[in-house]
Scaffold this motif. Sequence first.
Motif, PDB file in Angstrom:
ATOM      1  N   TRP A 196       0.811  -1.215   0.000  1.00 16.55           N
ATOM      2  CA  TRP A 196       0.000   0.000   0.000  1.00 16.55           C
ATOM      3  C   TRP A 196       0.847   1.268   0.000  1.00 16.55           C
ATOM      4  O   TRP A 196       0.328   2.377  -0.146  1.00 16.55           O
ATOM      5  CB  TRP A 196      -0.941   0.005   1.205  1.00 16.55           C
ATOM      6  N   LEU A 197       2.167   1.128   0.129  1.00 14.75           N
ATOM      7  CA  LEU A 197       3.060   2.285   0.154  1.00 14.75           C
ATOM      8  C   LEU A 197       3.689   2.600  -1.202  1.00 14.75           C
ATOM      9  O   LEU A 197       4.419   3.583  -1.312  1.00 14.75           O
ATOM     10  CB  LEU A 197       4.189   2.051   1.165  1.00 14.75           C
ATOM     11  N   ARG A 205      10.478   2.812   0.368  1.00 15.07           N
ATOM     12  CA  ARG A 205      11.885   2.462   0.488  1.00 15.07           C
ATOM     13  C   ARG A 205      12.331   2.464   1.956  1.00 15.07           C
ATOM     14  O   ARG A 205      13.054   1.590   2.400  1.00 15.07           O
ATOM     15  CB  ARG A 205      12.723   3.432  -0.356  1.00 15.07           C
ATOM     16  N   ARG A 206      11.874   3.447   2.715  1.00 12.43           N
ATOM     17  CA  ARG A 206      12.230   3.527   4.127  1.00 12.43           C
ATOM     18  C   ARG A 206      11.646   2.340   4.895  1.00 12.43           C
ATOM     19  O   ARG A 206      12.301   1.764   5.768  1.00 12.43           O
ATOM     20  CB  ARG A 206      11.723   4.841   4.734  1.00 12.43           C
ATOM     21  N   TYR A 207      10.409   1.964   4.571  1.00 14.88           N
ATOM     22  CA  TYR A 207       9.772   0.832   5.245  1.00 14.88           C
ATOM     23  C   TYR A 207      10.543  -0.464   4.987  1.00 14.88           C
ATOM     24  O   TYR A 207      10.790  -1.249   5.905  1.00 14.88           O
ATOM     25  CB  TYR A 207       8.325   0.685   4.766  1.00 14.88           C
ATOM     26  N   SER A 308      15.543  -3.110  -5.065  1.00  9.61           N
ATOM     27  CA  SER A 308      15.070  -1.766  -5.390  1.00  9.61           C
ATOM     28  C   SER A 308      15.221  -0.791  -4.230  1.00  9.61           C
ATOM     29  O   SER A 308      15.512   0.389  -4.430  1.00  9.61           O
ATOM     30  CB  SER A 308      13.595  -1.816  -5.823  1.00  9.61           C
ATOM     31  N   ALA A 309      15.038  -1.277  -2.999  1.00 11.49           N
ATOM     32  CA  ALA A 309      15.092  -0.394  -1.838  1.00 11.49           C
ATOM     33  C   ALA A 309      16.488   0.137  -1.572  1.00 11.49           C
ATOM     34  O   ALA A 309      16.646   1.189  -0.942  1.00 11.49           O
ATOM     35  CB  ALA A 309      14.568  -1.122  -0.602  1.00 11.49           C
ATOM     36  N   LEU A 310      17.515  -0.566  -2.050  1.00 12.90           N
ATOM     37  CA  LEU A 310      18.893  -0.154  -1.787  1.00 12.90           C
ATOM     38  C   LEU A 310      19.541   0.528  -2.989  1.00 12.90           C
ATOM     39  O   LEU A 310      20.713   0.899  -2.923  1.00 12.90           O
ATOM     40  CB  LEU A 310      19.733  -1.364  -1.364  1.00 12.90           C
TER      41      LEU A 310
END
Length: 419
Positions: A196-197, A205-207, A308-310
């Motif tokens: 949902w983010l 990305r922070r989550y 993707s988050a990093l």
Amino acid sequence: MKYTRPQEALLKTRLGDPVHFINLLAGPRQVGKTTIIRDIVASVPTQGYYVSVDDEPSNVSYGKSNLAAATSPPQRKDKAWLAFHWQEARNRAAAWLKTTQRDEAFVFAIDEIQKIEHWSDIVKGLWDADRANGVPMHVVLLGSAPLLMQKGLSESLAGRYETLPVSHWGFAEMQEAFGLTLEQYVYFGGYPGSAWLIKDETRWRRYVRDSLIQPNIEKDILQMVRIKNPMLLKQLFELGCHYSGQELSLTKMIEAIIEAKHTETLADYLHLLAETKLLAGLHKYAGQEVRKRNSAPKLHVFNTALMSALQDYSFAEAQADRSYWGRLVESSVGAHLLNTCDEDTKLYYWREGNQEVDFVLAKGKKLTAIEVKSAPKPVVSAGLNVFAEKYPQARKILVGAGGVPLAEFLSQPADDWLE
């Protein structure tokens, strides 16, 4: 309408059988293990009892029970705490039998069991006592540290449990549950809690970094396994996320991580990351097992969200960079194969000179070579043809334009693609 994972139906079936084994829900963090067991227990509250080692005492509801009313559970999560709740479950099981006409056993579930010291020895004693006394109570154990769970199971509970693996979510599940498109799944991966983010990429990305990656490393590895060089482990993970889908020798890893001095340490850490379903190192397929083990590993994430988050690429930027998007697509295929292979199916890559194949599935005499292409137009894969000449019994699969559509490939488990 609430989405339920297939493992929930399978567990319900097992819990409807007579009590024979401990049921183990094993898998990485945030993939729905707790939701599965809580849904089952909540469906008939008087027939189930759920406790978590992670819960604070003030947040635990014990319901109606003479034992719970007379005494309080130990504050420390140790042998006494586990024995207290096990006895509470026995009492509730006895009460259930007196009030029901159903021929179904009571269900006792313990979440994050691996955090109790010597948990497997304690469970062994309590379980064996129940079997000797004919207690009609199913026991379900949940854990998010697969390496530690397996150690305890093999040391103390051999022959007493049956595993139900709960893996990262696949494309079909994320599409049905959250409406993700194929492109969104390739980039944002298969973590249901973060779905949902995705419209706010900074929050997403922070989550993923703070609520998924950090607990996996800080709690499931560093707090549970003795690590000589925690910084090296973290750097190896980050390196793997940046190089997912690429062949990287341990020597090259050492060059990239200056602090590393021993390839054995890196190999051990890569094994830990694989056991926690974060990062795997695929070996090159070869006829001889020794050559497989000695090959340079090809790194692959278990979930493209980790990749993707990093990275610095936004969703739009990732799609615009065809080279990087190709790596993401290949990594999504690798993650899908890693998460859906059964215990008897092995996953490799293959390279000979300038020719290569992205993935090789092997199970007994069955062999399948898989090449992934993200280009919009059909591309000839010379590597597949060379591999087929060397291993004529192998099935060849091209994923992408001119072959099996990516969405179709990601919607079927690995074994469906074996010849």
